[in-house]
Design a protein around this motif. Sequence first.
Motif, PDB file in Angstrom:
ATOM      1  N   SER A  70      -8.732   0.385  -5.609  1.00  0.00           N
ATOM      2  CA  SER A  70      -7.973   0.442  -4.361  1.00  0.00           C
ATOM      3  C   SER A  70      -8.613  -0.424  -3.281  1.00  0.00           C
ATOM      4  O   SER A  70      -9.654  -1.040  -3.501  1.00  0.00           O
ATOM      5  CB  SER A  70      -7.851   1.885  -3.885  1.00  0.00           C
ATOM      6  OG  SER A  70      -9.142   2.419  -3.623  1.00  0.00           O
ATOM      7  N   GLU A  71      -8.010  -0.421  -2.120  1.00  0.00           N
ATOM      8  CA  GLU A  71      -8.458  -1.200  -0.966  1.00  0.00           C
ATOM      9  C   GLU A  71      -8.697  -2.661  -1.343  1.00  0.00           C
ATOM     10  O   GLU A  71      -9.774  -3.223  -1.193  1.00  0.00           O
ATOM     11  CB  GLU A  71      -9.710  -0.574  -0.340  1.00  0.00           C
ATOM     12  CG  GLU A  71      -9.435   0.833   0.199  1.00  0.00           C
ATOM     13  CD  GLU A  71     -10.571   1.375   1.037  1.00  0.00           C
ATOM     14  OE1 GLU A  71     -10.407   1.464   2.264  1.00  0.00           O
ATOM     15  OE2 GLU A  71     -11.626   1.697   0.455  1.00  0.00           O
ATOM     16  N   GLU A 100      -3.906  -2.511  -8.096  1.00  0.00           N
ATOM     17  CA  GLU A 100      -4.916  -1.449  -8.070  1.00  0.00           C
ATOM     18  C   GLU A 100      -5.243  -0.975  -9.475  1.00  0.00           C
ATOM     19  O   GLU A 100      -6.395  -0.612  -9.769  1.00  0.00           O
ATOM     20  CB  GLU A 100      -4.388  -0.285  -7.224  1.00  0.00           C
ATOM     21  CG  GLU A 100      -5.372   0.858  -7.081  1.00  0.00           C
ATOM     22  CD  GLU A 100      -4.866   1.962  -6.179  1.00  0.00           C
ATOM     23  OE1 GLU A 100      -5.394   3.085  -6.288  1.00  0.00           O
ATOM     24  OE2 GLU A 100      -3.941   1.709  -5.366  1.00  0.00           O
ATOM     25  N   ASP A 160       0.873  -1.161   0.000  1.00  0.00           N
ATOM     26  CA  ASP A 160       0.000   0.000   0.000  1.00  0.00           C
ATOM     27  C   ASP A 160       0.916   1.219   0.000  1.00  0.00           C
ATOM     28  O   ASP A 160       1.672   1.425   0.954  1.00  0.00           O
ATOM     29  CB  ASP A 160      -0.897   0.007   1.238  1.00  0.00           C
ATOM     30  CG  ASP A 160      -1.886   1.171   1.243  1.00  0.00           C
ATOM     31  OD1 ASP A 160      -1.665   2.156   0.510  1.00  0.00           O
ATOM     32  OD2 ASP A 160      -2.873   1.113   1.993  1.00  0.00           O
ATOM     33  N   GLU A 210      -1.686  -0.109  -5.064  1.00  0.00           N
ATOM     34  CA  GLU A 210      -1.685  -1.275  -4.184  1.00  0.00           C
ATOM     35  C   GLU A 210      -1.441  -2.554  -4.982  1.00  0.00           C
ATOM     36  O   GLU A 210      -1.696  -2.619  -6.191  1.00  0.00           O
ATOM     37  CB  GLU A 210      -3.022  -1.392  -3.452  1.00  0.00           C
ATOM     38  CG  GLU A 210      -3.336  -0.273  -2.498  1.00  0.00           C
ATOM     39  CD  GLU A 210      -4.675  -0.475  -1.816  1.00  0.00           C
ATOM     40  OE1 GLU A 210      -5.062  -1.642  -1.579  1.00  0.00           O
ATOM     41  OE2 GLU A 210      -5.360   0.529  -1.545  1.00  0.00           O
ATOM     42  N   HIS A 233      -7.821  -5.216   0.072  1.00  0.00           N
ATOM     43  CA  HIS A 233      -8.124  -6.107   1.198  1.00  0.00           C
ATOM     44  C   HIS A 233      -9.623  -6.332   1.367  1.00  0.00           C
ATOM     45  O   HIS A 233     -10.046  -7.268   2.066  1.00  0.00           O
ATOM     46  CB  HIS A 233      -7.543  -5.528   2.495  1.00  0.00           C
ATOM     47  CG  HIS A 233      -8.207  -4.257   2.939  1.00  0.00           C
ATOM     48  ND1 HIS A 233      -7.954  -3.040   2.352  1.00  0.00           N
ATOM     49  CD2 HIS A 233      -9.145  -4.019   3.906  1.00  0.00           C
ATOM     50  CE1 HIS A 233      -8.676  -2.100   2.948  1.00  0.00           C
ATOM     51  NE2 HIS A 233      -9.411  -2.669   3.890  1.00  0.00           N
ATOM     52  N   LEU A 234     -10.445  -5.514   0.719  1.00  0.00           N
ATOM     53  CA  LEU A 234     -11.895  -5.668   0.813  1.00  0.00           C
ATOM     54  C   LEU A 234     -12.437  -6.726  -0.141  1.00  0.00           C
ATOM     55  O   LEU A 234     -13.615  -7.061  -0.096  1.00  0.00           O
ATOM     56  CB  LEU A 234     -12.585  -4.330   0.528  1.00  0.00           C
ATOM     57  CG  LEU A 234     -12.308  -3.198   1.530  1.00  0.00           C
ATOM     58  CD1 LEU A 234     -12.997  -1.922   1.080  1.00  0.00           C
ATOM     59  CD2 LEU A 234     -12.755  -3.590   2.936  1.00  0.00           C
TER      60      LEU A 234
END
Length: 647
Positions: free
Chosen positions: A566-567, A561, A392, A639, A569-570
Motif C-alpha cells: 500500500s501507500e 497494491e 486509493d 491502490e 505514493h511513497l
Amino acid sequence: MKSEIVITDQFWTKYTKLIRKEMIPYQWDVLHDRAGISIDKERDDHGIPSEKSNAIENLKIAAGQKKGNHYGWLFQDSDVYKWLESAANSYALNPDDNLLDMMNEVAQLIEEAQDEDGYLSTYYQIERPDLRFKRLFESHELYCAGHLIEASVAHFKATGSKKLINVSEKFVNCISEHFGPEEGKINGADGHQEIELALVKLYEVTGKKEYVDLSSWFLKIRGQDPDFYTKQLIDNKKKGLSTGPIPHINTKYHQAHQPVLDQEEAVGHAVRLVYMAAAMAEVASIHNDEKMFAAARKIWDNIVKKRLYITGGIGSTVHGEAFTFDYDLPNDTMYCETCASIGLLFFAKAMMKNEIDVEYAEIMERTLYNNIISGMALDGKHFFYVNPLEVDPKASKNDPGKSHVKPTRPSWFGCACCPPNVARTLTSLNHYISDVVDENLYIHMYQDFIGSFDMNNQTVSVSMTTDLPYNGYTKVKVSDVSKRFRLMLRLPAWIKNYELNNTDIVYQEEEGYLSIDIDSDQTIEINFELPVLEWRSHPSVKNNLDKVAVQRGPFVYCLEEEDNGSELHLLSLVDMASPEEKTDSILGDFVVLKGKAERRLKDASWKNFLYQSELKLDSKKQEVIFIPYHLWANRSKGEMIVWINKK
C-alpha cells in the motif's frame, strides 16, 4: 477501395470470444431485467435510475405489447441498439443460429415500436408525445436514432436483411421532415452528437448522398444560434407544454457555444466532442470540405498535444464528464470515460480518410491497448465507466469528489453506455488495421490478420503474423501481385531499433512508415526492438512533475497494491530491470516489468504529529512490479498508480 480483413490475432480473438461467449449473453439478460445484478450508481448520484435496465420493456410498451411507464434515461433505447450492433459484428465473425434468433427478436420489436411516421424514441412515445423534438438539449432523440442507424448497418452487413435499414430510412425521412433550413422546420441539432456519424454509415450502404448532406447540415447548424436550446424551452412554456423554471444551459458542454467551423479547442462533454469531431472528419472526406477538415484538425491538435492522458483517456473532470483546460490532467479525479476513448478512436480513423498521418495511428493504438480495454474485466461481466490513473479505495469511498473513481469494476451502470460500446468496438477492429490510398497500402496496426485489398486494378492478398504486442518479431506475406504498389508499414513510436531479415529488400523511412516497393510476391520479416520507455509529462502538467510513466510496446504499465504494498505514493523508481514473460492464473499471459525503487519510511516520530520541521528522511530499497494498465483491478481491491516518482 474495398478491403476484407479477418483478424486471427490471439490477443484480440480472446476478446472477441469473450464478447461472444460472455458479454453478449450477459448484456442480453441485463436488458431483459433477468441478470440478477446490483446496478451501480456511478458518481454516487442517487438521481440516476438504477433499479433495472427496462430497455427491452420500454420498446415493448412503445410497440403496444405491454402497458406501463417508461423507466430509465431518455436515451435508454441506445443500450439495445449498441447491444444489437455488437451482436451483429460478432455474428459476422462467427455465425451462430442462437445469436441470429436473438437479433431477429430485437429487430422485430424495434420495427413494431416505430410510429407510422417513422418516429422512434420510447420515452417520448410513451410519456410525452407532445414534446417530440422540443427539448433537444437533453432529449437524445437523434442520438438514439444514430445508434439505431449504426446497429441497422451492422445488422445488414452481417445478415443481408434490410429490415432495420428500412426502419432507419423511415426514421431519417421523419427527421428530414422536421429539421432543416426551410421555413417552419427546426433549425438546430440534438444536444448529443451521434446522428452525424450514423448518417455517413447509412450513406455508405445505400449510396444516398442526401444522408451525408443532412449530417453536414447538423454539424454546421450547431452553434449558429447559441440560444437555440433555451429558445425551445421558452417556446414550450408559452405553449403550456412545460412548467417550472427554465434551466441554465451550458452551451460549451454541448459544443454549441459557437459555430463548429470556428471551434479550436476541445471543450465540454468529452464523448460529444469526439463524436462531433469524428463526424466532421467523415463529412470532410466525402464532401472534400477543406474548412471542415481544418476545424477538425484544430480540435485534434488541441486534444493530443495538450489534453490527452498517456493511456489514451480524455476528459479531465467528472463535472460534465468534460475537458477543462490545457495541461490540466489530474490522475485521481479525472474522468477518462471508456466511451470517450472509443470516440477518440473513431476520430483518429476518420481523420485518416482525409490524410495519412502516423500520429492518428499512434493514438488509435494508444487508446485501444490501454484506456478502451481497461473498460472491461477479464470475465466480460464487469466494466469501468471511469478509467483512472491513480486510485486509493479509501478516497473512492470517503471523498465525494472521488466517488466516481472506482477501485473495482461494477457489473452494470444506471447509465450503461460504456459496456455495449466496448463490445461493438472490439468486434469491429478489422476496420482500423489498414488504409488504401492510391497505390499505397498502409498497415497501421500490428496484429495477426489475413486480408485482401483491391488497389491499382488488382486484388492483393496480405497476411501478417506477429509476436506483438509482447515481442517484436513480425512477418508480412504479400501474394497475388500483378502490378507494382507500395507497402507502408508503420514504425511504432515505442520501438528503439528494427532489423529486416530480408537483405535484398529495398526500403526507406517515410513520415513514420517503412516504405517498400512491391512488384511481385514477397515475404518481409522484421524484428522490432521493444525497450522499456520512461515517459515524462510536459512541465505544465502539475500532477506529474518529477514522475514517470512506464511503457513497453503499446502497453502503458501501472503499479498495483497487490504486487507492491500500500501507500504507492511513497515509492520512487530508481531503475528498471529486463522484462519477463509471466503467466498468471487470473491475468493470463503477459510481460511483467520489474524495477528497483526506494520506499520512504514512516518512523515512530510521526505517531503524534501531522507536520514536522526537522527530521531525517529514511528509505528502504524495494523491488516493484509493473503490470499492463488494462489488466489492473482484476485480482483484488487496492491502490493503483500509473505515474511513479522518479529518483
